[in-house]
Scaffold this motif. Sequence first.
Motif, PDB file in Angstrom:
ATOM      1  N   PHE A  13      41.742  40.076  35.374  1.00 25.17           N
ATOM      2  CA  PHE A  13      41.258  40.356  34.018  1.00 25.17           C
ATOM      3  C   PHE A  13      41.704  41.784  33.718  1.00 25.17           C
ATOM      4  O   PHE A  13      41.141  42.725  34.296  1.00 25.17           O
ATOM      5  CB  PHE A  13      39.733  40.273  33.931  1.00 25.17           C
ATOM      6  CG  PHE A  13      39.169  38.909  34.218  1.00 25.17           C
ATOM      7  CD1 PHE A  13      39.354  37.857  33.341  1.00 25.17           C
ATOM      8  CD2 PHE A  13      38.449  38.678  35.388  1.00 25.17           C
ATOM      9  CE1 PHE A  13      38.823  36.596  33.597  1.00 25.17           C
ATOM     10  CE2 PHE A  13      37.918  37.427  35.652  1.00 25.17           C
ATOM     11  CZ  PHE A  13      38.111  36.386  34.763  1.00 25.17           C
ATOM     12  N   LEU A  15      42.094  45.369  32.912  1.00 20.67           N
ATOM     13  CA  LEU A  15      41.018  46.352  32.706  1.00 20.67           C
ATOM     14  C   LEU A  15      41.015  46.933  31.300  1.00 20.67           C
ATOM     15  O   LEU A  15      39.967  47.323  30.780  1.00 20.67           O
ATOM     16  CB  LEU A  15      41.170  47.495  33.707  1.00 20.67           C
ATOM     17  CG  LEU A  15      40.452  47.318  35.041  1.00 20.67           C
ATOM     18  CD1 LEU A  15      40.956  48.334  36.040  1.00 20.67           C
ATOM     19  CD2 LEU A  15      38.948  47.461  34.855  1.00 20.67           C
ATOM     20  N   TYR A 103      29.066  44.590  32.176  1.00 22.02           N
ATOM     21  CA  TYR A 103      29.564  45.922  32.513  1.00 22.02           C
ATOM     22  C   TYR A 103      30.685  46.248  31.528  1.00 22.02           C
ATOM     23  O   TYR A 103      31.673  45.516  31.426  1.00 22.02           O
ATOM     24  CB  TYR A 103      30.081  45.940  33.957  1.00 22.02           C
ATOM     25  CG  TYR A 103      30.569  47.300  34.396  1.00 22.02           C
ATOM     26  CD1 TYR A 103      29.727  48.401  34.362  1.00 22.02           C
ATOM     27  CD2 TYR A 103      31.868  47.490  34.846  1.00 22.02           C
ATOM     28  CE1 TYR A 103      30.167  49.658  34.763  1.00 22.02           C
ATOM     29  CE2 TYR A 103      32.321  48.740  35.252  1.00 22.02           C
ATOM     30  CZ  TYR A 103      31.456  49.823  35.200  1.00 22.02           C
ATOM     31  OH  TYR A 103      31.901  51.061  35.600  1.00 22.02           O
ATOM     32  N   LEU A 105      33.851  47.799  29.947  1.00 22.14           N
ATOM     33  CA  LEU A 105      35.120  48.357  30.423  1.00 22.14           C
ATOM     34  C   LEU A 105      35.791  49.254  29.384  1.00 22.14           C
ATOM     35  O   LEU A 105      36.501  50.189  29.730  1.00 22.14           O
ATOM     36  CB  LEU A 105      36.075  47.218  30.813  1.00 22.14           C
ATOM     37  CG  LEU A 105      35.533  46.248  31.877  1.00 22.14           C
ATOM     38  CD1 LEU A 105      36.505  45.091  32.072  1.00 22.14           C
ATOM     39  CD2 LEU A 105      35.270  46.952  33.194  1.00 22.14           C
ATOM     40  N   PHE A 152      32.746  42.937  31.252  1.00 12.04           N
ATOM     41  CA  PHE A 152      32.805  41.980  32.355  1.00 12.04           C
ATOM     42  C   PHE A 152      31.375  41.478  32.533  1.00 12.04           C
ATOM     43  O   PHE A 152      30.439  42.270  32.584  1.00 12.04           O
ATOM     44  CB  PHE A 152      33.292  42.685  33.633  1.00 12.04           C
ATOM     45  CG  PHE A 152      33.300  41.804  34.843  1.00 12.04           C
ATOM     46  CD1 PHE A 152      34.357  40.938  35.074  1.00 12.04           C
ATOM     47  CD2 PHE A 152      32.240  41.830  35.749  1.00 12.04           C
ATOM     48  CE1 PHE A 152      34.370  40.102  36.199  1.00 12.04           C
ATOM     49  CE2 PHE A 152      32.251  41.004  36.871  1.00 12.04           C
ATOM     50  CZ  PHE A 152      33.311  40.139  37.087  1.00 12.04           C
TER      51      PHE A 152
ATOM     52  N   TYR B 103      34.612  42.687  41.094  1.00 20.95           N
ATOM     53  CA  TYR B 103      35.676  42.990  40.139  1.00 20.95           C
ATOM     54  C   TYR B 103      36.200  44.380  40.472  1.00 20.95           C
ATOM     55  O   TYR B 103      35.442  45.366  40.467  1.00 20.95           O
ATOM     56  CB  TYR B 103      35.130  42.934  38.712  1.00 20.95           C
ATOM     57  CG  TYR B 103      36.183  43.179  37.655  1.00 20.95           C
ATOM     58  CD1 TYR B 103      37.313  42.377  37.579  1.00 20.95           C
ATOM     59  CD2 TYR B 103      36.057  44.218  36.742  1.00 20.95           C
ATOM     60  CE1 TYR B 103      38.293  42.601  36.621  1.00 20.95           C
ATOM     61  CE2 TYR B 103      37.024  44.441  35.769  1.00 20.95           C
ATOM     62  CZ  TYR B 103      38.142  43.632  35.722  1.00 20.95           C
ATOM     63  OH  TYR B 103      39.114  43.851  34.769  1.00 20.95           O
ATOM     64  N   CYS B 104      37.489  44.462  40.779  1.00 26.29           N
ATOM     65  CA  CYS B 104      38.064  45.723  41.256  1.00 26.29           C
ATOM     66  C   CYS B 104      38.415  46.662  40.096  1.00 26.29           C
ATOM     67  O   CYS B 104      39.169  46.290  39.194  1.00 26.29           O
ATOM     68  CB  CYS B 104      39.303  45.439  42.101  1.00 26.29           C
ATOM     69  SG  CYS B 104      40.003  46.934  42.830  1.00 26.29           S
ATOM     70  N   LEU B 105      37.855  47.855  40.132  1.00 21.22           N
ATOM     71  CA  LEU B 105      38.064  48.846  39.074  1.00 21.22           C
ATOM     72  C   LEU B 105      39.185  49.823  39.399  1.00 21.22           C
ATOM     73  O   LEU B 105      39.861  50.321  38.494  1.00 21.22           O
ATOM     74  CB  LEU B 105      36.758  49.619  38.821  1.00 21.22           C
ATOM     75  CG  LEU B 105      35.541  48.753  38.467  1.00 21.22           C
ATOM     76  CD1 LEU B 105      34.285  49.619  38.383  1.00 21.22           C
ATOM     77  CD2 LEU B 105      35.750  48.002  37.163  1.00 21.22           C
ATOM     78  N   PHE B 152      33.010  46.494  41.221  1.00 22.54           N
ATOM     79  CA  PHE B 152      31.717  46.169  40.603  1.00 22.54           C
ATOM     80  C   PHE B 152      31.334  44.793  41.133  1.00 22.54           C
ATOM     81  O   PHE B 152      32.154  43.874  41.119  1.00 22.54           O
ATOM     82  CB  PHE B 152      31.876  46.120  39.073  1.00 22.54           C
ATOM     83  CG  PHE B 152      30.619  45.718  38.347  1.00 22.54           C
ATOM     84  CD1 PHE B 152      29.616  46.636  38.088  1.00 22.54           C
ATOM     85  CD2 PHE B 152      30.432  44.396  37.931  1.00 22.54           C
ATOM     86  CE1 PHE B 152      28.450  46.262  37.432  1.00 22.54           C
ATOM     87  CE2 PHE B 152      29.261  44.018  37.263  1.00 22.54           C
ATOM     88  CZ  PHE B 152      28.276  44.959  37.013  1.00 22.54           C
TER      89      PHE B 152
END
Lengths: 190, 190
Positions: A13, A15, A103, A105, A152, B103-105, B152
């Motif tokens: 997804f 960012l 959350y 983004l 998210f 979910y990788c930030l 997250f």
Amino acid sequence: MSLNWNRGFTIDFNLATGLSGAVESTKRRASNMKGMYCDSKAELELIENGDPLMYEFHEIGAPEDSGDVAAGTSIVYPGKVGDEYYMTAGHFHTILATAEVYYCLSGQGYMLVENKDGDTEAYELNAGKMVYVPKGYAHRSINTGNVPLVTFFAFRADAGHDYGTIKQRGFKKLIVDKSGTPTIVDNPRY
Amino acid sequence: MSLNWNRGFTIDFNLATGLSGAVESTKRRASNMKGMYCDSKAELELIENGDPLMYEFHEIGAPEDSGDVAAGTSIVYPGKVGDEYYMTAGHFHTILATAEVYYCLSGQGYMLVENKDGDTEAYELNAGKMVYVPKGYAHRSINTGNVPLVTFFAFRADAGHDYGTIKQRGFKKLIVDKSGTPTIVDNPRY
């Protein structure tokens, strides 16, 4: 794309945009939202003049099991219908006592929440902020900025969506543009 | 900071660092991880030489109810113990059949998953990628890059943590640095 819920998987997804290259999003245009904004004339004009995309989201189809997690992204585009900012339809969960986290983004706006007793709150959203939507509360996100509002989200995968209640009565509060300032007002049609 | 799980709240988690200004993180230094890395000598040297922070996470204390959602951020710092990259302790959920999403930030690495039958997989993580950790799988995140690996996460709030099983037997696989390339190898102690 095949998602293996039993052995796990990864999915992208973006960012910045919230969009996934792997799956199609669900799209909501002005015509899909007909009747949800107060200003019916402005709404009709929008539908007739290009029917703009108001928001889209990735619902990736988790098994409806209480042990699974439904997660994805929601993108609300900037814009207004009359003085009301673009917003999602909003919904309760079918299993009412299930919470949801969002959350943020990018972008800015509000998460409007309301329970069946009419208790209501507007939580501000901006990049890096998580909103906890508690059990029993319907929720709608509203973009009050000039760029897409990207979040998210995650919730129990069997929670389900009840869109009907909100479609019928709306939310108690609206968020409208008053001389350039997002302002929480009573919904005259509630 | 008081978090109202019944009416909702917002909390910040910095998108770049994963850290919250609102609540304290839980910190895991080399000494907290003693015995989890293969190279005991390198591990001891690290503990005696500054006992570096390996990872931290925000566990914000959701009610342990199946309708609530536990969510927060995890930050694994870059570094190695011998040739093994810094990693989290890893855990099963106490209610085994509960999934989790990450979910990788920012950063890069792997999410190592493994179920009680020994089925194992390493899912790659980088910014914008979501990993679905399926029901029944222990999971550990591993930083193979040069910057913090920030994720997250969200899961059913009553799932609970079983750290003991992994502490006792480890994971079947390790991710080690072989001449600069992250490589998945069998765990010699498993």
